[in-house]
Design a protein around this motif. Structure first.
Motif, PDB file in Angstrom:
ATOM      1  N   UNK A  53       0.831  -1.209   0.000  1.00 18.53           N
ATOM      2  CA  UNK A  53       0.000   0.000   0.000  1.00 18.53           C
ATOM      3  C   UNK A  53       0.863   1.256   0.000  1.00 18.53           C
ATOM      4  N   UNK A  54       1.919   1.267   0.803  1.00 19.25           N
ATOM      5  CA  UNK A  54       2.807   2.433   0.857  1.00 19.25           C
ATOM      6  C   UNK A  54       3.517   2.605  -0.482  1.00 19.25           C
ATOM      7  N   UNK A  55       4.007   1.520  -1.047  1.00 18.56           N
ATOM      8  CA  UNK A  55       4.697   1.589  -2.338  1.00 18.56           C
ATOM      9  C   UNK A  55       3.756   2.085  -3.430  1.00 18.56           C
ATOM     10  N   UNK A  56       2.534   1.602  -3.449  1.00 14.28           N
ATOM     11  CA  UNK A  56       1.567   2.045  -4.452  1.00 14.28           C
ATOM     12  C   UNK A  56       1.268   3.534  -4.304  1.00 14.28           C
ATOM     13  N   UNK A  57       1.093   3.992  -3.080  1.00 22.69           N
ATOM     14  CA  UNK A  57       0.828   5.407  -2.829  1.00 22.69           C
ATOM     15  C   UNK A  57       2.005   6.278  -3.267  1.00 22.69           C
ATOM     16  N   UNK A  58       3.223   5.757  -3.073  1.00 15.06           N
ATOM     17  CA  UNK A  58       4.429   6.505  -3.429  1.00 15.06           C
ATOM     18  C   UNK A  58       4.807   6.352  -4.904  1.00 15.06           C
ATOM     19  N   UNK A  59       4.143   5.444  -5.602  1.00 12.80           N
ATOM     20  CA  UNK A  59       4.475   5.196  -7.001  1.00 12.80           C
ATOM     21  C   UNK A  59       5.788   4.472  -7.174  1.00 12.80           C
ATOM     22  N   UNK A  60       6.084   3.553  -6.242  1.00  8.06           N
ATOM     23  CA  UNK A  60       7.345   2.819  -6.241  1.00  8.06           C
ATOM     24  C   UNK A  60       7.069   1.339  -6.500  1.00  8.06           C
ATOM     25  N   UNK A  61       7.913   0.716  -7.313  1.00  8.85           N
ATOM     26  CA  UNK A  61       7.805  -0.713  -7.597  1.00  8.85           C
ATOM     27  C   UNK A  61       8.648  -1.482  -6.590  1.00  8.85           C
ATOM     28  N   UNK A  62       7.992  -2.217  -5.706  1.00 11.55           N
ATOM     29  CA  UNK A  62       8.717  -2.979  -4.681  1.00 11.55           C
ATOM     30  C   UNK A  62       9.616  -4.061  -5.272  1.00 11.55           C
ATOM     31  N   UNK A  63       9.326  -4.490  -6.496  1.00  6.78           N
ATOM     32  CA  UNK A  63      10.121  -5.543  -7.115  1.00  6.78           C
ATOM     33  C   UNK A  63      11.371  -5.013  -7.814  1.00  6.78           C
ATOM     34  N   UNK A  64      11.536  -3.694  -7.886  1.00  7.22           N
ATOM     35  CA  UNK A  64      12.713  -3.125  -8.542  1.00  7.22           C
ATOM     36  C   UNK A  64      13.972  -3.448  -7.738  1.00  7.22           C
ATOM     37  N   UNK A  65      15.074  -3.646  -8.428  1.00  4.45           N
ATOM     38  CA  UNK A  65      16.315  -4.052  -7.757  1.00  4.45           C
ATOM     39  C   UNK A  65      16.884  -2.964  -6.855  1.00  4.45           C
ATOM     40  N   UNK A  66      16.527  -1.711  -7.087  1.00  2.00           N
ATOM     41  CA  UNK A  66      17.060  -0.615  -6.278  1.00  2.00           C
ATOM     42  C   UNK A  66      16.093  -0.164  -5.186  1.00  2.00           C
ATOM     43  N   UNK A  80      -6.918   7.211  29.477  1.00  2.00           N
ATOM     44  CA  UNK A  80      -6.739   6.758  30.853  1.00  2.00           C
ATOM     45  C   UNK A  80      -7.293   5.361  31.104  1.00  2.00           C
ATOM     46  N   UNK A  81      -8.041   4.820  30.162  1.00  2.00           N
ATOM     47  CA  UNK A  81      -8.636   3.490  30.353  1.00  2.00           C
ATOM     48  C   UNK A  81      -7.729   2.361  29.885  1.00  2.00           C
ATOM     49  N   UNK A  82      -6.539   2.729  29.452  1.00  2.00           N
ATOM     50  CA  UNK A  82      -5.597   1.701  29.024  1.00  2.00           C
ATOM     51  C   UNK A  82      -5.912   1.119  27.663  1.00  2.00           C
ATOM     52  N   UNK A  83      -6.713   1.815  26.866  1.00  2.00           N
ATOM     53  CA  UNK A  83      -6.991   1.320  25.525  1.00  2.00           C
ATOM     54  C   UNK A  83      -5.740   1.472  24.677  1.00  2.00           C
ATOM     55  N   UNK A  84      -5.597   0.628  23.678  1.00  2.00           N
ATOM     56  CA  UNK A  84      -4.420   0.709  22.826  1.00  2.00           C
ATOM     57  C   UNK A  84      -4.848   0.860  21.373  1.00  2.00           C
ATOM     58  N   UNK A  85      -3.973   1.475  20.618  1.00  2.00           N
ATOM     59  CA  UNK A  85      -4.192   1.663  19.191  1.00  2.00           C
ATOM     60  C   UNK A  85      -2.999   1.086  18.451  1.00  2.00           C
ATOM     61  N   UNK A  86      -3.286   0.366  17.403  1.00  2.00           N
ATOM     62  CA  UNK A  86      -2.215  -0.213  16.587  1.00  2.00           C
ATOM     63  C   UNK A  86      -1.807   0.782  15.516  1.00  2.00           C
ATOM     64  N   UNK A  87      -0.533   0.751  15.169  1.00  2.00           N
ATOM     65  CA  UNK A  87      -0.057   1.544  14.051  1.00  2.00           C
ATOM     66  C   UNK A  87       1.017   0.749  13.322  1.00  2.00           C
ATOM     67  N   UNK A  88       1.120   0.999  12.035  1.00  2.00           N
ATOM     68  CA  UNK A  88       2.140   0.351  11.226  1.00  2.00           C
ATOM     69  C   UNK A  88       3.119   1.418  10.760  1.00  2.00           C
ATOM     70  N   UNK A  89       4.395   1.082  10.795  1.00  2.00           N
ATOM     71  CA  UNK A  89       5.446   1.977  10.332  1.00  2.00           C
ATOM     72  C   UNK A  89       6.144   1.278   9.161  1.00  2.00           C
ATOM     73  N   UNK A  90       6.242   1.988   8.050  1.00  2.00           N
ATOM     74  CA  UNK A  90       6.871   1.410   6.864  1.00  2.00           C
ATOM     75  C   UNK A  90       7.768   2.461   6.220  1.00  2.00           C
ATOM     76  N   UNK A  91       9.023   2.112   5.993  1.00  2.00           N
ATOM     77  CA  UNK A  91       9.947   2.995   5.285  1.00  2.00           C
ATOM     78  C   UNK A  91      10.500   2.228   4.094  1.00  2.00           C
TER      79      UNK A  91
END
Length: 85
Positions: A32-45, A60-71
């Protein structure tokens, strides 16, 4: 990417449910990040430098939120030729 198993059931409604493992989630995030950035993940570089899922406490209720980090890194240096010129 490994197969995502989708189960369907139908009574008066049709519902779909899938349980994705961590690797499948990470691959979807990177795609999803690669598509948004216009990058081909299969490229050698192109490489994925950071890809993780974390959970943060919020409120304060101790609820948690998930997040994804992708570079994703695109190496813009000239690539060495591996074949005849």
């Amino acid at each position: 990417m490994s197969e995502i198993k989708v189960h369907a059931s139908s009574v008066d409604e049709l519902s779909f449910r899938a349980v994705l493992d961590q690797q499948q989630i990470l691959e979807l995030v990177a795609q999803a990040v690669a598509a948004q950035a216009g990058v081909d993940l299969d490229a050698s570089n192109v490489s994925v430098r950071i890809l993780r899922i974390t959970s943060r406490s919020s409120g304060s209720l101790g609820t948690s939120k998930a997040e994804a980090v992708c570079e994703i890194v695109v190496d813009r240096r000239p690539q060495e030729s591996t074949g005849p010129a």
